[in-house]
Scaffold this active site. Sequence first.
Site, PDB file in Angstrom:
ATOM      1  N   GLU A  75      55.997  38.360  46.071  1.00 24.80           N
ATOM      2  CA  GLU A  75      55.321  39.526  45.498  1.00 24.80           C
ATOM      3  C   GLU A  75      55.789  40.800  46.199  1.00 24.80           C
ATOM      4  O   GLU A  75      56.280  40.766  47.320  1.00 24.80           O
ATOM      5  CB  GLU A  75      53.801  39.396  45.680  1.00 24.80           C
ATOM      6  CG  GLU A  75      53.212  38.167  44.998  1.00 24.80           C
ATOM      7  CD  GLU A  75      51.685  38.172  45.013  1.00 24.80           C
ATOM      8  OE1 GLU A  75      51.098  38.031  43.934  1.00 24.80           O
ATOM      9  OE2 GLU A  75      51.085  38.312  46.090  1.00 24.80           O
ATOM     10  N   ARG A 104      56.455  40.782  38.498  1.00 28.25           N
ATOM     11  CA  ARG A 104      55.618  41.948  38.830  1.00 28.25           C
ATOM     12  C   ARG A 104      56.055  42.731  40.069  1.00 28.25           C
ATOM     13  O   ARG A 104      56.869  42.285  40.842  1.00 28.25           O
ATOM     14  CB  ARG A 104      54.167  41.493  39.023  1.00 28.25           C
ATOM     15  CG  ARG A 104      53.963  40.458  40.103  1.00 28.25           C
ATOM     16  CD  ARG A 104      52.463  40.114  40.204  1.00 28.25           C
ATOM     17  NE  ARG A 104      52.239  39.028  41.118  1.00 28.25           N
ATOM     18  CZ  ARG A 104      52.271  37.724  40.791  1.00 28.25           C
ATOM     19  NH1 ARG A 104      52.515  37.367  39.551  1.00 28.25           N
ATOM     20  NH2 ARG A 104      52.062  36.798  41.712  1.00 28.25           N
ATOM     21  N   ASP A 105      55.399  43.885  40.213  1.00 26.63           N
ATOM     22  CA  ASP A 105      55.465  44.753  41.393  1.00 26.63           C
ATOM     23  C   ASP A 105      56.800  45.483  41.544  1.00 26.63           C
ATOM     24  O   ASP A 105      57.485  45.361  42.570  1.00 26.63           O
ATOM     25  CB  ASP A 105      55.147  43.959  42.683  1.00 26.63           C
ATOM     26  CG  ASP A 105      53.898  43.086  42.536  1.00 26.63           C
ATOM     27  OD1 ASP A 105      53.017  43.449  41.733  1.00 26.63           O
ATOM     28  OD2 ASP A 105      53.807  42.036  43.202  1.00 26.63           O
ATOM     29  N   GLN A 161      45.760  49.348  44.319  1.00 29.11           N
ATOM     30  CA  GLN A 161      45.100  48.419  43.404  1.00 29.11           C
ATOM     31  C   GLN A 161      43.599  48.566  43.620  1.00 29.11           C
ATOM     32  O   GLN A 161      43.126  48.485  44.760  1.00 29.11           O
ATOM     33  CB  GLN A 161      45.554  46.982  43.702  1.00 29.11           C
ATOM     34  CG  GLN A 161      46.988  46.704  43.327  1.00 29.11           C
ATOM     35  CD  GLN A 161      47.148  46.576  41.825  1.00 29.11           C
ATOM     36  OE1 GLN A 161      46.833  45.562  41.226  1.00 29.11           O
ATOM     37  NE2 GLN A 161      47.635  47.633  41.182  1.00 29.11           N
ATOM     38  N   PHE A 189      48.800  46.267  37.348  1.00 26.97           N
ATOM     39  CA  PHE A 189      49.112  45.670  38.636  1.00 26.97           C
ATOM     40  C   PHE A 189      50.030  46.589  39.449  1.00 26.97           C
ATOM     41  O   PHE A 189      50.362  47.686  39.030  1.00 26.97           O
ATOM     42  CB  PHE A 189      49.744  44.288  38.435  1.00 26.97           C
ATOM     43  CG  PHE A 189      48.731  43.167  38.283  1.00 26.97           C
ATOM     44  CD1 PHE A 189      47.427  43.428  37.874  1.00 26.97           C
ATOM     45  CD2 PHE A 189      49.086  41.849  38.550  1.00 26.97           C
ATOM     46  CE1 PHE A 189      46.489  42.396  37.750  1.00 26.97           C
ATOM     47  CE2 PHE A 189      48.157  40.808  38.426  1.00 26.97           C
ATOM     48  CZ  PHE A 189      46.868  41.083  38.022  1.00 26.97           C
ATOM     49  N   SER A 190      50.454  46.074  40.594  1.00 29.20           N
ATOM     50  CA  SER A 190      51.159  46.906  41.563  1.00 29.20           C
ATOM     51  C   SER A 190      52.453  47.511  41.044  1.00 29.20           C
ATOM     52  O   SER A 190      53.108  46.963  40.150  1.00 29.20           O
ATOM     53  CB  SER A 190      51.466  46.089  42.820  1.00 29.20           C
ATOM     54  OG  SER A 190      50.287  45.983  43.576  1.00 29.20           O
ATOM     55  N   ASN A 213      43.154  46.549  46.907  1.00 27.48           N
ATOM     56  CA  ASN A 213      44.190  45.749  47.579  1.00 27.48           C
ATOM     57  C   ASN A 213      45.488  46.548  47.696  1.00 27.48           C
ATOM     58  O   ASN A 213      45.413  47.685  48.194  1.00 27.48           O
ATOM     59  CB  ASN A 213      44.326  44.328  47.037  1.00 27.48           C
ATOM     60  CG  ASN A 213      44.546  44.157  45.567  1.00 27.48           C
ATOM     61  OD1 ASN A 213      43.637  44.308  44.774  1.00 27.48           O
ATOM     62  ND2 ASN A 213      45.758  43.828  45.173  1.00 27.48           N
ATOM     63  N   ASP A 214      46.600  46.038  47.285  1.00 28.00           N
ATOM     64  CA  ASP A 214      47.912  46.611  47.640  1.00 28.00           C
ATOM     65  C   ASP A 214      48.027  48.133  47.579  1.00 28.00           C
ATOM     66  O   ASP A 214      47.570  48.750  46.630  1.00 28.00           O
ATOM     67  CB  ASP A 214      48.987  46.123  46.657  1.00 28.00           C
ATOM     68  CG  ASP A 214      48.943  44.652  46.399  1.00 28.00           C
ATOM     69  OD1 ASP A 214      48.139  43.962  47.011  1.00 28.00           O
ATOM     70  OD2 ASP A 214      49.724  44.207  45.546  1.00 28.00           O
TER      71      ASP A 214
HETATM   72  C1  FRU Z   1      49.648  41.254  45.703  1.00 29.85           C
HETATM   73  C2  FRU Z   1      49.290  41.167  44.230  1.00 29.85           C
HETATM   74  C3  FRU Z   1      50.445  41.703  43.391  1.00 29.85           C
HETATM   75  C4  FRU Z   1      49.746  42.109  42.146  1.00 29.85           C
HETATM   76  C5  FRU Z   1      48.431  42.626  42.655  1.00 29.85           C
HETATM   77  C6  FRU Z   1      47.266  42.417  41.735  1.00 29.85           C
HETATM   78  O1  FRU Z   1      48.565  41.352  46.540  1.00 29.85           O
HETATM   79  O2  FRU Z   1      48.976  39.824  43.910  1.00 29.85           O
HETATM   80  O3  FRU Z   1      51.467  40.769  43.191  1.00 29.85           O
HETATM   81  O4  FRU Z   1      50.467  43.078  41.438  1.00 29.85           O
HETATM   82  O5  FRU Z   1      48.193  41.986  43.880  1.00 29.85           O
HETATM   83  O6  FRU Z   1      46.151  43.103  42.165  1.00 29.85           O
END
Ligand code: FRU
Length: 488
Positions: free
Chosen positions: A221, A166-167, A55, A98-99, A38-39
């Site tokens: 996010e 987060r992030d 991710q 996580f991100s 993902n991200d």
């Molecule tokens: C966004 C998210 C972030 C998080 C990550 C987890 O897509 O939900 O907020 O860090 O994905 O995989």
Amino acid sequence: MEMTRLERARAYERTKKEEMNPQWKPVYHAAAPVGWVNDPNGFSIYQDEVHLFFQYYPYDMSWGPMHWGHCKSKDFIDWEYLPAVMAPGEAYDNFGCFSGSAIESEGEHVLIYTGVIEEELEDGSKKMAQVQCGASGDGLNYRKWDCNPIITSDSLPEGSSTVDFRDPKVWKKDGVYYLVVGSRNRDGSGQIALYQSKDLRAWEYCTILDCCNNEYGKMWECPDFFPLGEKYLLVTSPQDMREEGLKFHKGNGVICVMGDYDEKEKKFTRKKVTAVDYGLDFYAPQSLETKDGRRVMIAWMQSWDANIAPKELGWVGMMTVPRELELVDGELVQRPVRELNDYRKDLVRYEKIELSGRQSLEGISGRVMDLSLEIEEDGVESFCLHIGHSEEYTTTITWNPKEATLEFDRNGSGMVRDVVCSRKMWVDTADGRLHLRILLDRFSAEIFANGGRQVMSNAFYTPLEADGILFEVNGKAKVTVEKYDIVK
Ligand code: FRU
């Protein structure tokens, strides 16, 4: 000796990568090496190369304990895949890495990311917390810091969530490091916290830059904060957006909060809020600044609201083409990075031809291309471009000049688990014509309308044999068509 979780992930991706069929991968977009992605994370320049982390859960076609995967490129287009760099497992990230983001500092490449902690309570229930952590490395191998976590939610204003924090996105200005991070305030709505540091390890809370007051979704996010032209942009990805006509679509979205920033007072004043991309698949963008001063953004070209990639591919998740951002007459404009032009080959061009009814054009077919259309409005009832077209499948991009809308519709793309399958956006035709630049890369269509003033990014996983392109015009259209293959 027992393998660490990172060694195991690296060994797994090594063997699996060999089993992957390169014909089933995008040609010029970064995508999952194996398993789930993902991200985009840590999108940055280190020792003159573009690094992109993501991710990553290599073991399955769905989200799992988050690792960080890695690739790099010299030109944003040709990506070299490198071994994964982080796996979860420490006390401060046992549930996942996580991100986060990355920055070059004193010769090292520093990653700042969110550690997610899961703790089992006596009654069997689980308690979660999110903290910010660091790691540094040399562009290939990274070591998490002994001083982790470096920021906990204790530093946030009272009542802020300990679970949603987060992030972090980091940058440096005038010798000081800053980061923005997503959080939730007392009433559960999203807020973006700003921190500062001299050494990337000891961080001081500064302020809340902006807060959504339950207006634009809930949790915000993946924030990003940077100057563009005379303005500052806070780009963030809200969960749980409510639909607002064609302005915002429901579910996960990405908004651009444009405003003025008083650096001294650390005060951000919001001026307007717009969507960044109107397609079905665009989330969690992150940007960097190139040495020649361009602001380049990349995003996950998928959505949490529709995970439609067929499992047989062996990978899920790709990124958008990196885009150069610019502010033109106060509007955000996005264009594919200019480096893409170096890969354009074999131009096929039709100048101001007249189209009506259904027809294809000699030399205009395929699933990998950079296609431009300039359509004169006069005489057009509706103009529809079928892509990934065959007897069995079709995906359509339809312009309705009366409504001033452009619609992407993948109802016929062949996906069986696709529930949200179409999106519309406003397109204007100030000079009496619509200009579209459409990037196709096997499983995606990114549409840049009117020089990038409106953008739509979409995935569609139609079998690759369906490579027809068909024009369908109600009325009559005068069109200039330019098609390049993208060859690496
Ligand atoms: C966004 C998210 C972030 C998080 C990550 C987890 O897509 O939900 O907020 O860090 O994905 O995989």
